[in-house]
Design a protein around this motif. Structure first.
Motif, PDB file in Angstrom:
ATOM      1  N   THR A 161       0.817  -1.211   0.000  1.00 19.29           N
ATOM      2  CA  THR A 161       0.000   0.000   0.000  1.00 19.29           C
ATOM      3  C   THR A 161       0.852   1.262   0.000  1.00 19.29           C
ATOM      4  OG1 THR A 161      -1.731  -1.172   1.203  1.00 19.29           O
ATOM      5  CG2 THR A 161      -1.834   1.236   1.206  1.00 19.29           C
ATOM      6  N   ARG A 162       1.965   1.230   0.710  1.00 21.49           N
ATOM      7  CA  ARG A 162       2.772   2.446   0.905  1.00 21.49           C
ATOM      8  C   ARG A 162       4.011   2.522   0.022  1.00 21.49           C
ATOM      9  NH1 ARG A 162       5.289   2.258   5.112  1.00 21.49           N
ATOM     10  NH2 ARG A 162       4.791   0.201   5.935  1.00 21.49           N
ATOM     11  N   ASN A 163       4.446   1.393  -0.538  1.00 25.30           N
ATOM     12  CA  ASN A 163       5.752   1.378  -1.205  1.00 25.30           C
ATOM     13  C   ASN A 163       5.727   0.875  -2.643  1.00 25.30           C
ATOM     14  OD1 ASN A 163       6.565   0.300   1.935  1.00 25.30           O
ATOM     15  ND2 ASN A 163       7.631   2.085   1.132  1.00 25.30           N
ATOM     16  N   CYS A 164       4.560   0.698  -3.255  1.00 25.00           N
ATOM     17  CA  CYS A 164       4.536   0.071  -4.581  1.00 25.00           C
ATOM     18  C   CYS A 164       3.514   0.735  -5.492  1.00 25.00           C
ATOM     19  CB  CYS A 164       4.213  -1.419  -4.444  1.00 25.00           C
ATOM     20  SG  CYS A 164       4.294  -2.341  -6.000  1.00 25.00           S
ATOM     21  N   VAL A 165       3.920   0.933  -6.736  1.00 20.28           N
ATOM     22  CA  VAL A 165       3.014   1.363  -7.801  1.00 20.28           C
ATOM     23  C   VAL A 165       3.281   0.463  -9.006  1.00 20.28           C
ATOM     24  CG1 VAL A 165       4.642   3.131  -8.598  1.00 20.28           C
ATOM     25  CG2 VAL A 165       2.227   3.297  -9.229  1.00 20.28           C
ATOM     26  N   ILE A 166       2.226   0.074  -9.707  1.00 19.59           N
ATOM     27  CA  ILE A 166       2.346  -0.821 -10.854  1.00 19.59           C
ATOM     28  C   ILE A 166       2.520   0.010 -12.121  1.00 19.59           C
ATOM     29  CG2 ILE A 166       1.247  -2.701 -12.129  1.00 19.59           C
ATOM     30  CD1 ILE A 166       2.121  -3.303  -9.204  1.00 19.59           C
ATOM     31  N   CYS A 167       3.332  -0.508 -13.049  1.00 15.03           N
ATOM     32  CA  CYS A 167       3.633   0.219 -14.284  1.00 15.03           C
ATOM     33  C   CYS A 167       3.429  -0.698 -15.484  1.00 15.03           C
ATOM     34  CB  CYS A 167       5.066   0.757 -14.265  1.00 15.03           C
ATOM     35  SG  CYS A 167       6.316  -0.440 -13.750  1.00 15.03           S
ATOM     36  N   ALA A 168       3.407  -0.102 -16.657  1.00 16.74           N
ATOM     37  CA  ALA A 168       3.150  -0.840 -17.896  1.00 16.74           C
ATOM     38  C   ALA A 168       4.449  -1.425 -18.432  1.00 16.74           C
ATOM     39  CB  ALA A 168       2.491   0.067 -18.921  1.00 16.74           C
ATOM     40  N   GLY A 169       5.017  -2.372 -17.694  1.00 17.80           N
ATOM     41  CA  GLY A 169       6.285  -2.973 -18.068  1.00 17.80           C
ATOM     42  C   GLY A 169       7.443  -2.290 -17.370  1.00 17.80           C
ATOM     43  N   GLY A 170       8.581  -2.992 -17.312  1.00 14.04           N
ATOM     44  CA  GLY A 170       9.727  -2.477 -16.590  1.00 14.04           C
ATOM     45  C   GLY A 170      10.302  -1.203 -17.175  1.00 14.04           C
ATOM     46  N   LEU A 171      10.377  -1.112 -18.504  1.00 17.11           N
ATOM     47  CA  LEU A 171      10.977   0.079 -19.113  1.00 17.11           C
ATOM     48  C   LEU A 171      10.117   1.310 -18.884  1.00 17.11           C
ATOM     49  CD1 LEU A 171      12.358  -1.460 -22.402  1.00 17.11           C
ATOM     50  CD2 LEU A 171      13.682  -0.517 -20.511  1.00 17.11           C
ATOM     51  N   SER A 172       8.798   1.147 -18.893  1.00 15.73           N
ATOM     52  CA  SER A 172       7.927   2.261 -18.545  1.00 15.73           C
ATOM     53  C   SER A 172       8.190   2.689 -17.105  1.00 15.73           C
ATOM     54  CB  SER A 172       6.461   1.859 -18.728  1.00 15.73           C
ATOM     55  OG  SER A 172       5.592   2.893 -18.325  1.00 15.73           O
TER      56      SER A 172
END
Length: 398
Positions: free
Chosen positions: A101-112
């Motif tokens: 909840t406090r330390n993670c955000v999801i992204c559209a692939g590693g390079l993004s």
């Protein structure tokens, strides 16, 4: 039709300054050429993998395509299940306690994710240290974010693993240095940072107040019994390490386009702000499957790594006596064409005639750049790789 005396708008328009140093990576051109050839080529040009993902992950993706909650923009920062799973994954490797909840955000692939981190942390003109060679796409993202890449070479010894030049790393840190963007095993060389390397990185980061951006896309794809060392767990590094992970390489989920950023809480507001201003949200129907793949990876990873090592070991046999660097992990191996008076691009052309599609290294490094040709062994099985050494020797004229 008469020719116009006036140049086209495309010929006269100014390019934005941020694009002046952006280099092509060559992979798309070689891949298209191979696709159009109509030939059964050895496809060694691209970071693809022929080993399919976990069947349970594929099944979970299919079910997500029919689930309303997965067909949504929300939550913008990623589904809670995947954020918690990614945070637990990095916590285990680093020996720290990250919270989804406090330390993670999801992204559209590693390079993004890498680009988002650079945009959130780098002022225009600040320097970002990378190894030489490094994937050109990472170098391009540093420049897009307004940073200046500074290169620290791996030491190349034919027939041996690549080794970081620690003295060069010490010399490269300067007053404009903001961060180090490192990957181990590195792409494309397979060079590994060992414990002493990482301890030096940590000492420099602490002494000069630097950020470490860790591209962890391949950190568990290690050969010969090696085990990963996650630098966030080293003294002084918990508050200055941002980890960017990806489902593409370790989990074999390239087309899913899912990655994660795990970072100290102080960085999260800016990381979220950039993420919302950039891609907004990764693929909804891929996130639950990526979480499942991460959870199952302790079971699914060992046979996959063993297969990659078998392919690497075969190439070592096939290339015996030639000037190549031994990958400690990862998907690719580099051969130095300049020992034969050739550039990597010239050797690539000769090999294409031999039925081998491989991409040159122009723009991927300074000391270790266009002199090399890259062979990606993740996309061809051992049976098809046999005999590659003979084709390379014919192309080299030896």
């Amino acid at each position: 039709m008469p020719q116009s005396d006036h140049p086209s708008p495309e010929a006269t328009r100014p390019r934005p300054a941020r694009l002046q140093s952006i280099a092509g990576i060559g992979v798309d051109r070689m891949g298209s050429r191979a696709d159009l050839s109509g030939r059964d080529l050895l496809r060694l040009e691209n970071l693809d993998v022929d080993i399919p993902p976990d069947p349970e992950v594929v099944a979970r993706t299919r079910s997500a395509a029919e689930t309303d909650s997965d067909n949504s923009y929300l939550p913008f920062i990623g589904q809670e299940q995947l954020r918690k799973t990614a945070a637990r994954h990095v916590s285990k490797l680093a020996g720290l306690d990250y919270d989804g909840t406090r330390n993670c955000v999801i992204c559209a692939g590693g390079l993004s994710g890498i680009l988002n981190v650079l945009l959130a942390t780098t002022e225009v003109g600040q320097e970002v240290i990378v190894t030489d060679p490094t994937y050109a796409g990472l170098i391009n993202r540093i420049r897009l974010a307004g940073g200046e890449p500074r290169f620290v070479p791996f030491v190349f010894t034919p027939g041996q693993p690549w080794r970081l030049d620690r003295d060069a790393l010490r010399r490269t840190v300067g007053p404009k240095t903001r961060s180090l963007l490192l990957m181990s095993p590195s792409m494309p060389s397979g060079g590994l940072l060992d414990e002493e390397d990482w301890r030096l990185v940590a000492q420099l980061c602490v002494a000069h107040d630097l950020l470490l951006i860790l591209d962890s896309a391949m950190e568990r794809l290690l050969f010969d019994g090696r085990t990963p060392l996650h630098p966030a767990g080293l003294p002084g590094m918990a508050d200055r390490t941002i980890t960017v992970g990806s489902a593409s390489k370790e989990l074999r989920m390239i087309g899913w386009r899912v990655g994660w950023i795990v970072a100290p809480e102080a960085y999260m507001p800016d990381l979220v702000a950039v993420s919302l201003a950039n891609v907004v949200v990764p693929v909804g129907i891929a996130q639950a499957a990526a979480a499942l793949a991460l959870e199952r990876s302790l079971e699914t990873l060992p046979p996959y790594v063993a297969e990659l090592q078998a392919r690497r070991d075969l190439l070592i046999e096939e290339f015996a006596g030639l000037p190549f660097g031994v990958p400690a992990g990862g998907w690719s191996l580099l051969l130095r064409a300049s020992d034969f008076g050739l550039t990597g691009a010239e050797l690539s052309e000769r090999l294409f005639a031999e039925g081998v599609c491989a991409t040159a290294m122009e723009g991927w490094g300074i000391e270790h750049g266009d002199q090399y040709l890259r062979f990606v062994y993740a996309n061809e099985p051992v049976a098809r790789l046999r005999g590659l050494g003979d084709k390379v020797r014919r192309a080299l004229g030896c």
